[in-house]
Design a protein around this motif. Structure first.
Motif, PDB file in Angstrom:
ATOM      1  N   GLY A 331       7.894   4.294  -2.919  1.00 37.46           N
ATOM      2  CA  GLY A 331       8.838   3.295  -2.431  1.00 37.46           C
ATOM      3  C   GLY A 331       8.227   1.993  -1.969  1.00 37.46           C
ATOM      4  O   GLY A 331       8.936   1.153  -1.382  1.00 37.46           O
ATOM      5  N   PHE A 332       6.932   1.765  -2.230  1.00 33.30           N
ATOM      6  CA  PHE A 332       6.268   0.539  -1.785  1.00 33.30           C
ATOM      7  C   PHE A 332       6.213  -0.496  -2.902  1.00 33.30           C
ATOM      8  O   PHE A 332       6.052  -0.156  -4.088  1.00 33.30           O
ATOM      9  CB  PHE A 332       4.826   0.825  -1.353  1.00 33.30           C
ATOM     10  N   ARG A 333       6.304  -1.768  -2.532  1.00 35.82           N
ATOM     11  CA  ARG A 333       5.936  -2.866  -3.422  1.00 35.82           C
ATOM     12  C   ARG A 333       4.410  -3.035  -3.336  1.00 35.82           C
ATOM     13  O   ARG A 333       3.759  -2.442  -2.469  1.00 35.82           O
ATOM     14  CB  ARG A 333       6.629  -4.163  -3.002  1.00 35.82           C
ATOM     15  N   ASP A 334       3.852  -3.867  -4.215  1.00 32.78           N
ATOM     16  CA  ASP A 334       2.407  -4.070  -4.132  1.00 32.78           C
ATOM     17  C   ASP A 334       2.059  -4.965  -2.956  1.00 32.78           C
ATOM     18  O   ASP A 334       2.941  -5.429  -2.219  1.00 32.78           O
ATOM     19  CB  ASP A 334       1.845  -4.604  -5.458  1.00 32.78           C
ATOM     20  N   GLY A 335       0.767  -5.196  -2.759  1.00 30.51           N
ATOM     21  CA  GLY A 335       0.316  -5.919  -1.566  1.00 30.51           C
ATOM     22  C   GLY A 335       0.800  -7.348  -1.480  1.00 30.51           C
ATOM     23  O   GLY A 335       0.782  -7.946  -0.399  1.00 30.51           O
ATOM     24  N   THR A 336       1.247  -7.929  -2.595  1.00 28.50           N
ATOM     25  CA  THR A 336       1.751  -9.297  -2.588  1.00 28.50           C
ATOM     26  C   THR A 336       3.270  -9.354  -2.573  1.00 28.50           C
ATOM     27  O   THR A 336       3.858 -10.425  -2.663  1.00 28.50           O
ATOM     28  CB  THR A 336       1.228 -10.062  -3.825  1.00 28.50           C
ATOM     29  N   GLY A 337       3.921  -8.179  -2.506  1.00 24.79           N
ATOM     30  CA  GLY A 337       5.381  -8.140  -2.456  1.00 24.79           C
ATOM     31  C   GLY A 337       6.044  -7.962  -3.807  1.00 24.79           C
ATOM     32  O   GLY A 337       7.270  -7.948  -3.896  1.00 24.79           O
ATOM     33  N   GLY A 338       5.252  -7.822  -4.876  1.00 27.63           N
ATOM     34  CA  GLY A 338       5.808  -7.687  -6.214  1.00 27.63           C
ATOM     35  C   GLY A 338       5.894  -6.248  -6.658  1.00 27.63           C
ATOM     36  O   GLY A 338       5.648  -5.311  -5.901  1.00 27.63           O
ATOM     37  N   GLY A 339       6.248  -6.078  -7.931  1.00 23.49           N
ATOM     38  CA  GLY A 339       6.347  -4.745  -8.508  1.00 23.49           C
ATOM     39  C   GLY A 339       7.779  -4.267  -8.591  1.00 23.49           C
ATOM     40  O   GLY A 339       8.673  -4.788  -7.913  1.00 23.49           O
ATOM     41  N   GLU A 340       8.004  -3.284  -9.450  1.00 24.69           N
ATOM     42  CA  GLU A 340       9.330  -2.708  -9.640  1.00 24.69           C
ATOM     43  C   GLU A 340       9.400  -1.310  -9.032  1.00 24.69           C
ATOM     44  O   GLU A 340       8.394  -0.604  -8.963  1.00 24.69           O
ATOM     45  CB  GLU A 340       9.669  -2.634 -11.135  1.00 24.69           C
ATOM     46  N   LEU A 341      10.603  -0.942  -8.601  1.00 23.39           N
ATOM     47  CA  LEU A 341      10.820   0.384  -8.024  1.00 23.39           C
ATOM     48  C   LEU A 341      11.872   1.130  -8.829  1.00 23.39           C
ATOM     49  O   LEU A 341      12.827   0.529  -9.344  1.00 23.39           O
ATOM     50  CB  LEU A 341      11.277   0.285  -6.570  1.00 23.39           C
ATOM     51  N   ASP A 342      11.702   2.421  -8.896  1.00 24.41           N
ATOM     52  CA  ASP A 342      12.705   3.297  -9.494  1.00 24.41           C
ATOM     53  C   ASP A 342      13.069   4.343  -8.452  1.00 24.41           C
ATOM     54  O   ASP A 342      12.681   5.504  -8.529  1.00 24.41           O
ATOM     55  CB  ASP A 342      12.135   3.960 -10.747  1.00 24.41           C
ATOM     56  N   GLN A 343      13.810   3.882  -7.424  1.00 26.51           N
ATOM     57  CA  GLN A 343      14.153   4.728  -6.284  1.00 26.51           C
ATOM     58  C   GLN A 343      15.638   4.585  -5.982  1.00 26.51           C
ATOM     59  O   GLN A 343      16.219   3.499  -6.139  1.00 26.51           O
ATOM     60  CB  GLN A 343      13.349   4.308  -5.041  1.00 26.51           C
ATOM     61  N   ASP A 344      16.241   5.646  -5.529  1.00 23.85           N
ATOM     62  CA  ASP A 344      17.650   5.586  -5.149  1.00 23.85           C
ATOM     63  C   ASP A 344      17.837   4.738  -3.898  1.00 23.85           C
ATOM     64  O   ASP A 344      17.059   4.827  -2.944  1.00 23.85           O
ATOM     65  CB  ASP A 344      18.188   6.999  -4.874  1.00 23.85           C
TER      66      ASP A 344
END
Length: 577
Positions: A331-344
């Motif tokens: 459930g975390f974004r990367d250290g710079t606040g980016g990235g995609e999540l596949d979480q409810d």
């Protein structure tokens, strides 16, 4: 001896033994070398033989303390790293709340920790402040970029989502009270602290009181933790939200499908939790091996061991930075606040976040501590003649004190009971103190007004010398007389001098009596604030120690309001700080 010292000693002994053995078998080793090289040549693998990695005989033992929210993926990544052929480490990842780790390091008991991953860089500032208040050296930590992040959101129950249909939610709504909100204690929750800073940024210019009022409202019945806020949210009226991180919403849904949550994103922007990699820098082992002239004395093995430890920590840190997929699965974004999540319960794409400011958050915590805690305080204020002394600001000491005290009382919540004494020698006959306002709730507006009027009258009450010891003892007895075991009972004493009452009790008598009073478990911590350069800091420190209180010094006039706020905001942990 610390664990590092023991490891270094064992390593040095092992290497000395190995040098002796190598001298004895040098000839045999030479034959073996030629034979091995010849065999490799004959087999056509000479290049492979030359480039082979040295065998890892003694793995470096690393201890990494990670906030409980992120410890699971950190532990998994560390285990994978330790298992790599090019690694030479054995990593113990300890899951611990950031508040507990900060307290451990501040107390000087975290020497075995190699790295710390808290849920906010502000813990570094808070830990340093705690260490200084305890009179200890501040641990030396290097702050490196975050390995993961998570934006702060409004959490709502999926079952109550209809209440927000077509509605845009903002921090301004929380400030105004239009959005019923649950806020976990920001002393323990970095999500709450970031939420408060986002609220403060949304305050219109010239309306700072709106933020204080919002904090008072949010502090009433504030849950201790975010999971407790989620539990309360389930039974709250529709249209209520809780402040949490996006990751906390995702993990709640993963772990508890019976009451799913939905992350709602503030329309006026938000801040994010950052999980920085903090490396503890320990040069003590090398320092121990330097002679008086500053020249190295048998420290080669120790230096090699420290350098090897640093290399393994660097490699582990890079492994953590590189494994964004593992963190996204939690459930975390990367250290710079980016990235995609596949979480409810959360959106897939990253939302834009602002940067939190540690200094602003520390200031917010000070104010929170003042406005939120239920307590009984007897304020005891020095009105001796020396308070007439001018300061570099042009105002007298008593003027500065009166302004700072009035401002602080105005911030206190209705859950605080306050009384006021003035003291100097022979205020009433031989008595050094004068009761100007009883200890009563500030919820009573007439009492709040009386307290502010008393503070305003202090400049007209100056005279006499400083009757510190008799007054301190009498104040503690007064608070004990109506002791409330359900709240914090304390004395706040402000003075600019030292005891000058030659007819009163001595310091030793005072300390003995204070110790005897506390034997029944009714602790009344005395928090002392010294004003200016003439205060008796040693006596203040001893009184604080005897009662489980604290001693502060405002050497410069401009420090007084901050010191006074600090003194009040830390009363929640007394007498166990």
């Amino acid at each position: 001896m610390s664990r590092r010292s023991e490891r270094a000693e064992r390593e040095m002994s092992r290497r000395r033994h190995r040098r002796v053995v190598m001298m004895v078998v040098a000839a045999v080793a030479g034959v073996a070398l030629v034979g091995g090289a010849g065999a490799a040549w004959a087999a056509g693998s000479f290049d492979t033989w030359l480039s082979a990695e040295p065998r890892c005989d003694a793995p470096v033992e690393l201890t990494v303390v990670a906030d409980t929210a992120i410890a699971r993926p950190v532990k998994a990544i560390a285990a994978e790293y330790d298992a790599r052929e090019d690694a030479c480490s054995r990593t113990d990842v300890v899951a611990q709340d950031s508040a507990d780790t900060a307290a451990l390091l501040a107390s000087g008991n975290g020497s075995d920790i190699d790295a710390w991953i808290p849920d906010s860089p502000v813990w570094l500032v808070r830990m340093a402040a705690s260490a200084r208040s305890l009179g200890r050296d501040v641990p030396n930590l290097a702050l490196e970029r975050s390995i993961a992040s998570s934006p702060v959101v409004f959490a709502a129950t999926v079952s109550g989502a209809d209440a927000f249909a077509g509605r845009s939610l903002s921090w301004t709504d929380v400030l105004s009270g239009d959005l019923p909100t649950l806020l976990a204690d920001p002393e323990a929750s970095s999500a709450s602290l970031n939420g408060l800073q986002a609220m403060e940024r949304a305050v219109p210019i010239g309306q700072a009181r709106q933020f204080q009022n919002a904090m008072i409202r949010l502090s009433d019945g504030a849950p201790a933790r975010v999971d407790a806020a989620f539990a309360s949210l389930v039974v709250s009226p529709p249209g209520t939200v809780a402040i949490a991180s996006e990751q906390q919403v995702a993990m709640h849904n993963h772990d508890d499908a019976s009451s799913p949550m939905l992350a709602l994103y503030p329309s006026d922007g938000t801040l994010a939790l950052q999980f920085p990699f903090l490396r503890l820098l320990d040069e003590s082992e090398l320092a121990k091996n330097l002679d008086a002239g500053g020249e190295p004395e048998g420290d080669e093995d120790t230096r090699a061991e420290l350098e090897q430890r640093a290399r393994q920590l660097d490699a582990l840190k890079i492994a953590l930075w590189d494994d964004s997929d593992r963190f996204a699965a939690e459930g975390f974004r990367d250290g710079t606040g980016g990235g995609e999540l596949d979480q409810d319960g959360v959106i897939a794409d990253a939302t834009e976040v602002g940067s939190a400011a540690a200094s602003a958050q520390v200031s917010i915590l000070r104010t929170w501590g003042v406005v939120s805690l239920r307590s009984r305080i007897l304020s005891v204020i020095d009105v001796s003649g020396s308070m007439e002394e001018p300061t570099v600001t042009g105002l007298r000491r008593i003027d500065l004190l009166q302004q700072a005290a009035s401002s602080t009382v105005s911030q206190l919540s209705e859950a605080v009971d306050v009384g006021v004494w003035a003291f100097s020698t022979t205020r009433i006959g031989d008595q050094d103190w004068e009761d100007l306002s009883p200890i009563e709730p500030l919820a009573d507006e007439s009492h709040r007004t009386q307290v502010l009027d008393v503070l305003a009258s202090l400049p007209a009450r100056l005279g006499g010398a400083t009757g510190l010891y008799d007054t301190t003892l009498a104040a503690v007895k007064q608070v004990r007389a109506a002791y409330d075991p359900e709240t914090v009972n304390s004395v706040l004493l402000l003075t600019d001098g030292r005891n000058e009452d030659e007819n009163g009790i001595s310091r030793d008598q005072l300390l003995d009596e204070l110790a005897a009073l506390g034997e029944d478990g009714k602790q009344v911590p005395v928090v002392l604030v010294g004003i200016g350069p003439d205060t008796d800091l040693e006596s203040m420190r001893l009184i604080a120690e005897a009662t489980g209180g604290a001693a502060y010094s405002a050497q410069q006039p401009q420090d007084l309001k901050t010191v006074l706020t600090d003194a009040l905001s830390q009363r929640s942990c007394r007498p166990n700080c």
